[in-house]
Design an enzyme around this catalytic site. Structure first.
Site, short mmCIF file in Angstrom:
data_model
loop_
_atom_site.label_atom_id
_atom_site.label_comp_id
_atom_site.label_asym_id
_atom_site.label_seq_id
_atom_site.Cartn_x
_atom_site.Cartn_y
_atom_site.Cartn_z
N GLU A 85 0.83 -1.22 0.00
CA GLU A 85 0.00 0.00 0.00
C GLU A 85 0.86 1.26 0.00
O GLU A 85 1.72 1.43 0.88
CB GLU A 85 -0.92 -0.02 1.23
CG GLU A 85 -1.89 1.15 1.28
CD GLU A 85 -2.84 1.10 2.48
OE1 GLU A 85 -3.05 0.01 3.05
OE2 GLU A 85 -3.35 2.15 2.85
N LYS A 269 -6.73 -1.22 11.91
CA LYS A 269 -6.16 -1.58 10.59
C LYS A 269 -4.97 -0.67 10.30
O LYS A 269 -3.94 -1.11 9.77
CB LYS A 269 -7.25 -1.44 9.52
CG LYS A 269 -6.87 -2.01 8.16
CD LYS A 269 -6.11 -1.06 7.29
CE LYS A 269 -5.81 -1.67 5.93
NZ LYS A 269 -5.01 -0.79 5.07
N ASP A 285 4.66 -14.84 10.77
CA ASP A 285 3.29 -15.23 10.45
C ASP A 285 2.36 -14.06 10.77
O ASP A 285 1.96 -13.87 11.93
CB ASP A 285 2.96 -16.48 11.30
CG ASP A 285 1.56 -17.02 11.06
OD1 ASP A 285 0.74 -16.31 10.47
OD2 ASP A 285 1.30 -18.16 11.50
N HIS A 382 -2.23 10.52 0.40
CA HIS A 382 -2.30 9.15 -0.10
C HIS A 382 -2.30 9.15 -1.63
O HIS A 382 -1.56 8.39 -2.26
CB HIS A 382 -3.56 8.50 0.45
CG HIS A 382 -3.67 7.05 0.13
ND1 HIS A 382 -2.86 6.11 0.70
CD2 HIS A 382 -4.49 6.39 -0.72
CE1 HIS A 382 -3.17 4.92 0.22
NE2 HIS A 382 -4.15 5.07 -0.65
#
Ligand code: MEV
Length: 395
Positions: A85, A269, A285, A382
């Site tokens: 991202e 998130k 992991d 962004h």
């Protein structure tokens, strides 16, 4: 920990990848060719990939970046991040610069205690629980004997806990035994699952029950990291806003996440944007870390934020607490050349140190996200970074 470095890199984002590699090679005191070998084409040969998992037909690369500016527990750290991202790495570096003005991130990591669950079906789980507790020393001795290497490294089984689950039809009643194992620098899944499977018949036999599941728990709440950060008022800049407005906006955004699980999920998130990128770069992991983070966020029965921000005097103060179940040995951390390089760049020597860096990076990403959301919005920055990849799009 390894040699001290200066993680501040003015103009780092303007260098080419080759120039960044050269600078890293100098810092790490390794030939640039070693970086090339570890990173070119994702660093993983088809042969190695074919041995890591099954039914392989190829490999898929992701960007491997190194975020500057981090100071964690008084040490400068360059943070490797693997993420697809745009703006996540820039956001981490930006927050790290703000936080270092307040002295940097301060962390406290729990010892690496992994929880193994052994389920035993039995008609009276309360009574079985008492029996298991009476067997505690014997069971721990038995478990210790199963992994002498781990014990010799200072780890091994530490305790047993019991959790009875009685049910109206007795055939649905069961006892869960938690085996708490210090798995040192391993993520812990293999060590604990092996011990669980070997210990289960002994326990089931002694309580007269039937063995159910034997597997670690990803609600790794004995392996938490707590991170604190202070941002001085003058470091809280945003175009068109006073530092006080930025600070109060971040505090209000934090309250929003505390009050609304819909917002808390997005808030978390944003934290995992940073944490997962470090977890992935080091070959760990990330699904385990994600599962642990979300389960911990819901531990009170109401999903909440893993990181909160409040005002302290004039400054902004943040606290993050989350489980981070990662290792330095075993799995891809050992076999993936890129993951090995990431650990070398970090200079961490224990799983606890790695967990602390991953958590601090998550906090950094949260800070930048809230600052943007509380001021000009997220899209301006962004989209600026996102545009750089637009001409690569495949029709
Ligand atoms: C986007 O990847 C992450 C954010 O949505 C996090 C947040 O809203 O706090 C910007």
């Amino acid at each position: 920990m390894t040699q001290p470095i200066d993680s501040r890199r003015p103009g780092w984002h303007r260098l080419s990848p080759a120039q960044r590699r050269e600078a890293l090679a100098l810092d790490l005191d390794i030939p640039p060719s070693a970086l090339d070998e570890a990173l070119t084409h994702g660093g993983l040969s088809l042969e190695a990939a074919d041995r890591m998992v099954e039914d392989v037909v190829g490999t898929l690369s992701l960007p491997f970046a190194v975020a500057p500016n981090f100071r964690i527990d008084g040490r400068d750290v360059l943070v490797p991040m693997v993420v697809e991202e745009a703006s996540v790495v820039a956001a981490a570096a930006h927050a790290a610069r703000m936080v270092r003005k307040g002295g940097g991130f301060r962390t406290l990591a729990d010892p690496p205690i992994t929880i193994g669950q052994i389920q035993i079906f039995c008609p009276d789980p309360e009574e079985a629980a008492l029996r298991v507790l009476a067997l505690r020393e014997e069971a721990l001795d038995l478990a210790r004997g199963l992994d002498p290497t781990l014990v010799s490294l200072g780890g091994g089984p530490r305790d047993l806990e019991v959790r009875p689950f009685p049910a109206a039809p007795p055939e649905e009643s069961f006892l869960v035994v938690h085996l708490l194992v210090d798995t040192r620098d391993a993520m812990g899944a293999n060590a604990v699952n092996t011990m669980n499977e070997a210990l289960a018949p002994f326990l089931a036999d002694r309580v007269g029950g039937r063995i159910g599941l034997r597997i670690l728990s990803n609600l790794a709440d004995r392996r938490k990291v707590r991170v604190e950060a202070r941002v001085p008022l003058e470091a809280l800049q945003a175009p068109g806003f006073t530092p006080e407005e930025v600070r109060d906006g971040i505090v209000a955004a934090s309250r929003f996440a505390e009050r609304d699980p819909y917002r808390a999920a997005t808030h978390n998130k944003g934290i995992l944007n940073g944490t997962d990128a470090v977890v992935l770069a080091t070959g760990n992991d990330w699904r385990a870390v994600e599962a642990g983070a979300h389960a911990y966020a819901a531990r009170t029965g109401r999903y909440g934020p893993l990181c909160t921000w409040h005002r302290d005097g004039d400054d902004l103060q943040g606290v993050l607490e989350m489980p981070v179940q990662v290792g330095l040995v075993g799995g891809a951390t050992r076999v993936h050349p890129g993951a090995r390089l990431a650990l070398r760049i970090l200079g961490v020597t224990t799983a606890m140190e790695l967990a602390a860096v991953a958590a601090a990076t998550g906090m950094a990403n949260n800070l930048t996200a809230l600052r943007a959301l509380a001021t000009e919005g997220i899209q301006a920055g962004h989209m600026r970074l996102h545009r750089r990849s637009r001409d690569l799009e495949v029709p």
